[in-house]
Design an enzyme around this catalytic site. Sequence first.
Site, mmCIF file in Angstrom:
data_model
loop_
_atom_site.group_PDB
_atom_site.id
_atom_site.type_symbol
_atom_site.label_atom_id
_atom_site.label_comp_id
_atom_site.label_asym_id
_atom_site.label_seq_id
_atom_site.Cartn_x
_atom_site.Cartn_y
_atom_site.Cartn_z
ATOM 1 N N SER A 6 -12.178 -4.811 48.810
ATOM 2 C CA SER A 6 -10.915 -4.065 48.846
ATOM 3 C C SER A 6 -10.416 -3.916 50.278
ATOM 4 C CB SER A 6 -11.112 -2.673 48.237
ATOM 5 O OG SER A 6 -9.976 -1.884 48.537
ATOM 6 N N HIS A 31 -9.094 -7.753 46.723
ATOM 7 C CA HIS A 31 -8.610 -6.606 45.944
ATOM 8 C C HIS A 31 -7.583 -5.829 46.773
ATOM 9 C CE1 HIS A 31 -9.271 -3.604 42.697
ATOM 10 N NE2 HIS A 31 -9.139 -2.685 43.640
ATOM 11 N N ASP A 33 -5.114 -2.578 46.793
ATOM 12 C CA ASP A 33 -4.907 -1.273 46.157
ATOM 13 C C ASP A 33 -3.518 -0.730 46.471
ATOM 14 O OD1 ASP A 33 -7.457 -0.551 44.850
ATOM 15 O OD2 ASP A 33 -8.269 -0.801 46.875
ATOM 16 N N MET A 35 -0.790 2.180 45.865
ATOM 17 C CA MET A 35 -0.727 3.596 45.444
ATOM 18 C C MET A 35 0.669 4.151 45.694
ATOM 19 S SD MET A 35 -4.231 4.961 47.177
ATOM 20 C CE MET A 35 -5.767 4.012 47.074
ATOM 21 N N HIS A 64 -4.495 -4.058 42.171
ATOM 22 C CA HIS A 64 -4.818 -2.839 41.404
ATOM 23 C C HIS A 64 -3.702 -1.826 41.637
ATOM 24 C CE1 HIS A 64 -7.790 0.818 41.041
ATOM 25 N NE2 HIS A 64 -6.922 0.787 40.051
ATOM 26 N N MET A 66 -2.116 1.538 41.239
ATOM 27 C CA MET A 66 -2.308 2.964 40.934
ATOM 28 C C MET A 66 -0.943 3.630 41.034
ATOM 29 S SD MET A 66 -5.867 3.322 43.002
ATOM 30 C CE MET A 66 -5.574 1.776 43.846
ATOM 31 N N MET A 135 -13.068 2.387 36.634
ATOM 32 C CA MET A 135 -13.127 3.130 37.892
ATOM 33 C C MET A 135 -14.423 3.954 37.917
ATOM 34 S SD MET A 135 -10.581 2.281 39.713
ATOM 35 C CE MET A 135 -11.071 3.362 41.063
ATOM 36 N N ASP A 173 -15.115 -0.484 40.226
ATOM 37 C CA ASP A 173 -14.444 -0.180 41.507
ATOM 38 C C ASP A 173 -14.679 1.282 41.890
ATOM 39 O OD1 ASP A 173 -12.661 0.038 43.640
ATOM 40 O OD2 ASP A 173 -10.854 -0.243 42.416
HETATM 41 C C1 DX5 Z 1 -9.886 3.602 45.059
HETATM 42 C C2 DX5 Z 1 -9.574 2.135 45.104
HETATM 43 C C3 DX5 Z 1 -10.738 1.323 45.483
HETATM 44 C C4 DX5 Z 1 -11.257 1.611 46.872
HETATM 45 C C5 DX5 Z 1 -12.721 1.429 46.834
HETATM 46 O O1 DX5 Z 1 -8.825 4.299 44.547
HETATM 47 O O2 DX5 Z 1 -9.127 1.671 43.840
HETATM 48 O O3 DX5 Z 1 -10.486 -0.065 45.323
HETATM 49 O O4 DX5 Z 1 -10.702 0.770 47.851
HETATM 50 O O5 DX5 Z 1 -13.249 1.888 48.017
HETATM 51 P P1 DX5 Z 1 -14.797 2.161 48.209
HETATM 52 O O6 DX5 Z 1 -15.513 0.865 47.939
HETATM 53 O O7 DX5 Z 1 -14.896 2.618 49.627
HETATM 54 O O8 DX5 Z 1 -15.195 3.229 47.221
HETATM 55 ZN ZN ZN Z 2 -9.062 -0.541 43.548
#
Ligand code: DX5
Ligand code: ZN
Length: 214
Positions: A6, A31, A33, A35, A64, A66, A135, A173
């Site tokens: 990620s 990956h 992320d 948000m 991903h 969110m 998750m 994840d």
């Molecule tokens: C969290 C994300 C993850 C995050 C994981 O909301 O969806 O992908 O980057 O980070 P680590 O591996 O540090 O938990």
């Molecule tokens: Zn993620």
Amino acid sequence: MIVSPSLLAADFNNLAGAVSMLENSKADWIHCDVMDGVFVPNISFGFPVIKALSTITDMPLDVHLMIVDPGRYVDAVRDAGAGIMNVHQEACTHLHRVVDAIKQAGMKAAVTLNPATPVSTLTDILGDLDMVLLMSVNPGFGGQKFIPRTIEKIRALRSMIDAGGYDTLIQVDGGIDTVTGALCAEAGADVLVAGSAVFKAADPAREIAALAAL
Ligand code: DX5
Ligand code: ZN
């Protein structure tokens, strides 16, 4: 094991450097992320950044989302160069329609479940999915602790997939390192996402290789 590091934990001043490291490692996907500050409390980065990444790598971008109502952005995600579009079950009122649109757009369709959402909610759509993302932390932030209950969810989902004869992948994840990743692998996971464990490691490529060997 398929490994999807990620970028959330990468140095945002040098994303090209992070991508170059990933290309020279055993990582399979990248990956990303996204948000929106509504579905999750935090805001990260969006489609222009993903599009920029797609111009410097051919590695599959595992996006991903969110965000609320992600079905609005199927074309935008495809145009940004995503290979996999991950949407939260909790964010889609008409999940079947969204999954269909993702596949029609030529991407792999993945549905993500928050820690408190049971895997049984996917019974009637599992056979249509390329991947389910479980998750193992509450989404929104990197660096959180792995929620142990996830292991039982992986096992239950593995049974559902095997019973149905599907080829749906199980991705996990949040809080993944070689210790928690090994537990996920043993329970039946196919894909591990890792942010902090990779990018905060002294030797990120070595950490990725260790995850890939699980
Ligand atoms: C969290 C994300 C993850 C995050 C994981 O909301 O969806 O992908 O980057 O980070 P680590 O591996 O540090 O938990
Ligand atoms: Zn993620």
